[in-house]
Design a protein around this motif. Structure first.
Motif, mmCIF file in Angstrom:
data_model
loop_
_atom_site.group_PDB
_atom_site.id
_atom_site.type_symbol
_atom_site.label_atom_id
_atom_site.label_comp_id
_atom_site.label_asym_id
_atom_site.label_seq_id
_atom_site.Cartn_x
_atom_site.Cartn_y
_atom_site.Cartn_z
ATOM 1 N N GLU A 87 0.828 -1.213 0.000
ATOM 2 C CA GLU A 87 0.000 0.000 0.000
ATOM 3 C C GLU A 87 0.863 1.265 0.000
ATOM 4 O OE1 GLU A 87 -3.088 0.029 -0.564
ATOM 5 O OE2 GLU A 87 -3.892 -1.896 0.090
ATOM 6 N N ILE A 90 2.258 1.557 -3.631
ATOM 7 C CA ILE A 90 1.383 1.967 -4.753
ATOM 8 C C ILE A 90 0.794 3.364 -4.534
ATOM 9 C CG2 ILE A 90 0.881 -0.412 -5.414
ATOM 10 C CD1 ILE A 90 -1.975 0.003 -4.241
ATOM 11 N N LEU A 281 -12.437 -6.659 -7.841
ATOM 12 C CA LEU A 281 -11.021 -6.397 -8.125
ATOM 13 C C LEU A 281 -10.584 -7.027 -9.441
ATOM 14 C CD1 LEU A 281 -9.610 -6.982 -4.520
ATOM 15 C CD2 LEU A 281 -9.559 -4.808 -5.759
ATOM 16 N N ARG A 352 -14.794 1.487 -5.455
ATOM 17 C CA ARG A 352 -13.668 0.890 -6.192
ATOM 18 C C ARG A 352 -13.664 1.301 -7.663
ATOM 19 N NH1 ARG A 352 -10.755 -2.704 -3.307
ATOM 20 N NH2 ARG A 352 -11.785 -4.147 -1.869
ATOM 21 N N PRO A 353 -12.451 1.315 -8.261
ATOM 22 C CA PRO A 353 -12.305 1.794 -9.641
ATOM 23 C C PRO A 353 -12.322 0.728 -10.756
ATOM 24 C CG PRO A 353 -10.152 1.512 -8.645
ATOM 25 C CD PRO A 353 -11.161 1.133 -7.594
ATOM 26 N N GLU A 354 -12.148 -0.562 -10.440
ATOM 27 C CA GLU A 354 -11.705 -1.503 -11.484
ATOM 28 C C GLU A 354 -12.607 -1.575 -12.717
ATOM 29 O OE1 GLU A 354 -11.837 -2.236 -8.230
ATOM 30 O OE2 GLU A 354 -9.684 -2.221 -7.772
ATOM 31 N N GLU A 441 -2.509 2.025 -8.719
ATOM 32 C CA GLU A 441 -3.317 3.023 -8.018
ATOM 33 C C GLU A 441 -3.616 4.190 -8.980
ATOM 34 O OE1 GLU A 441 -4.379 2.447 -4.924
ATOM 35 O OE2 GLU A 441 -4.881 4.394 -4.064
HETATM 36 C C1 DMJ Z 1 -6.413 0.122 -5.032
HETATM 37 O O1 DMJ Z 1 -5.648 0.465 -3.926
HETATM 38 C C2 DMJ Z 1 -5.590 -0.518 -6.113
HETATM 39 O O2 DMJ Z 1 -6.292 -0.473 -7.315
HETATM 40 C C3 DMJ Z 1 -5.214 -1.941 -5.806
HETATM 41 O O3 DMJ Z 1 -4.556 -2.552 -6.884
HETATM 42 C C4 DMJ Z 1 -6.459 -2.737 -5.481
HETATM 43 N N1 DMJ Z 1 -7.298 -2.111 -4.520
HETATM 44 C C5 DMJ Z 1 -7.593 -0.697 -4.590
HETATM 45 C C6 DMJ Z 1 -8.832 -0.309 -5.352
HETATM 46 O O4 DMJ Z 1 -9.881 -1.170 -5.333
#
Ligand code: DMJ
Length: 465
Positions: A87, A90, A281, A352-354, A441
């Protein structure tokens, strides 16, 4: 559908963080205070460091200057707590590196290198595979209590390469690249069940500890960093390339599945037995397979692009099948379920972004307007269900519109979710994929051209000819 809409979201998220949680790691938007947490070893300001590049590319210059000033005067790297190596790397190292490359401010470079140095003791293990937790003050490191038999996690020790190569570039100290090359070498050599990389490895023996394989949590960004290492090396890092495409073949042979309803998904693998579950994820993999499509074997290129589109479509389905139009933490394809969470404990969404990340890559690669439409659906859902009076919050159950908020504005919402949305609605030349790779990230790092790395590779090639 527009970038300014996303700009407003960033300004709102940032202003509230600044007002109620300045200097803390994350904003608690319901209680209007800050959250510190225990992932960053006493480091503070995670949302500030994670936001520097987003603020900068959005032209939020007053906000960026406040953030820079805070880094200058208040980012204290002499902390003494337990940090997650992954953490910190990243978010902090990645965030500082990007800020440096975008702005040229030496301050960010110096902080990144200073912090990088503090992470090095985690690699003092018999194999050089780092442990997951490190005390930034004493340098003592250990494995997560929950990781079986003192093991290290694939997605953690496999997600250092991009940042560490850049630390070497900026400091001219080869140690960073040596550390990650050593990890690479070990992983390349070790026997892999069915060509797959299990999630747990002993940093003492260098052997796999359990045969659990996942493209979602615990495995995810290891695969991402293979293809991105290749791209970031200006396509000279042939080992990374080979490892990525070989791994992808094993993933296709063992994990990629088609549901009865025709949805393509990535299952998880436990010693040969499939668990028909896909985590939020794992939805980054649409984008990953997309950006790698063009460098695959010629006869596979269209296939990879199709696979990327199918996975992104499945992840979009996990959003459209919920009442809030946001996707759950994990969705299943068994007992009649198709892209829906079946357990209460999987129904949450923490900003979350994925899924949006894959929309952004697929938009850049295909310009199919559906990706912008899907991105805008997400914007509307975020505005409707996650926006509260003082920021954005995750929600506990995506299947009900009478939402319960989790009171947390994650720092990755500012660094990733909003950045990828902004890029989705911007021109392709804003952080062009020709010039930049994004760390996990979403911190952009420049492709290294004519570097020592490239010279070394050329020299090695010439020497072996
Ligand atoms: C972020 O910190 C990063 O994308 C990581 O690879 C996975 N988890 C979180 C977002 O969901």
């Amino acid at each position: 559908m527009s970038a300014p809409g996303v700009w407003n979201m960033m300004k709102f998220a940032w202003d509230n963080y600044k007002r109620y949680a300045w200097g803390k790691n994350e904003l608690r938007p319901l209680t209007r205070n800050g959250h510190i947490g225990n992932m960053f070893g006493g480091l503070r300001g995670a949302s500030i460091v994670d936001s520097l590049d987003t603020l900068y590319i959005m032209g939020l210059m007053d906000e960026y200057n406040d953030a820079k000033e805070w880094v200058k005067t208040s980012l204290d790297l002499n902390s003494n707590g337990e940090a997650s190596l992954f953490e910190v790397n990243i978010r902090y190292v990645g965030g500082l590196l990007s800020a440096y490359y975008l702005t040229g401010e030496e301050l960010f470079k110096n902080k990144a290198v200073e912090l990088g140095e503090k992470l090095l003791p985690a690699f003092n293990t018999p194999t050089g595979i780092p442990r997951g937790v490190i005390n930034l003050g004493s340098g003592t490191s250990w494995s997560w209590g929950w990781a079986s038999a003192g093991s290290s996690i694939l997605a953690e020790f496999g997600t250092l390469h991009l940042e560490f190569v850049h630390l070497t570039e900026l400091s001219s100290n080869p140690v960073y690249t040596e550390k990650v090359m050593n990890i690479r070498k070990l992983l390349n050599k070790i026997e892999k069940p069915h060509g797959l990389y299990p999630n747990f490895l002993s940093p003492v023996s260098g052997n796999w500890v359990q045969h659990h394989v996942s493209i979602g949590g615990l495995g995810d960004s290891f695969y991402e960093y293979l293809i991105k290492s290749y791209l970031m090396s200006d396509k000279t890092d042939d080992d990374a390339k080979k490892m990525y495409y070989t791994a992808l073949e094993a993933i296709e042979a063992n994990l990629v599945q088609k549901s009865p309803g025709g949805l393509t998904y990535m299952a998880e693998w436990r010693g040969g037995i499939l668990d028909h579950k896909m985590g939020h994820l794992a939805c980054f993999s649409g984008g990953m397979i997309g950006i790698g499509a063009d460098d695959g074997a010629p006869e596979k290129r269209q296939h990879y692009l199709d696979l990327a589109a199918e996975i992104t479509h499945t992840c979009h389905e996990s959003y459209t099948r919920s009442a809030t139009k946001l996707g759950p933490e994990a969705f299943r394809f068994d007992s009649g379920a198709e892209a829906m969470a079946t357990r209460l404990s999987d129904r949450y969404y923490i900003l979350r972004p994925e899924v949006i990340e894959s929309y952004m890559y697929m938009w850049r690669l295909t310009h199919d307007p559906k990706y912008r439409e899907w991105g805008w659906e997400a914007v509307e859902a975020l505005e409707q269900h996650c926006r509260v009076e003082s920021g954005f919050s995750g929600i506990r159950d995506v299947y009900t519109t009478s939402v319960s908020h989790d009171n947390m504005q994650q720092s990755f919402f500012l660094s990733e979710t909003l950045k990828y949305l902004y890029l989705l609605f911007s021109d392709d030349d804003l952080l062009s994929l020709e010039d930049w790779v994004f760390n996990t990230e979403a911190h952009p790092l420049p492709i290294i051209r004519n570097s020592c790395l490239q010279d070394d590779a050329t020299q090695e090639k010439t020497a072996s000819e």
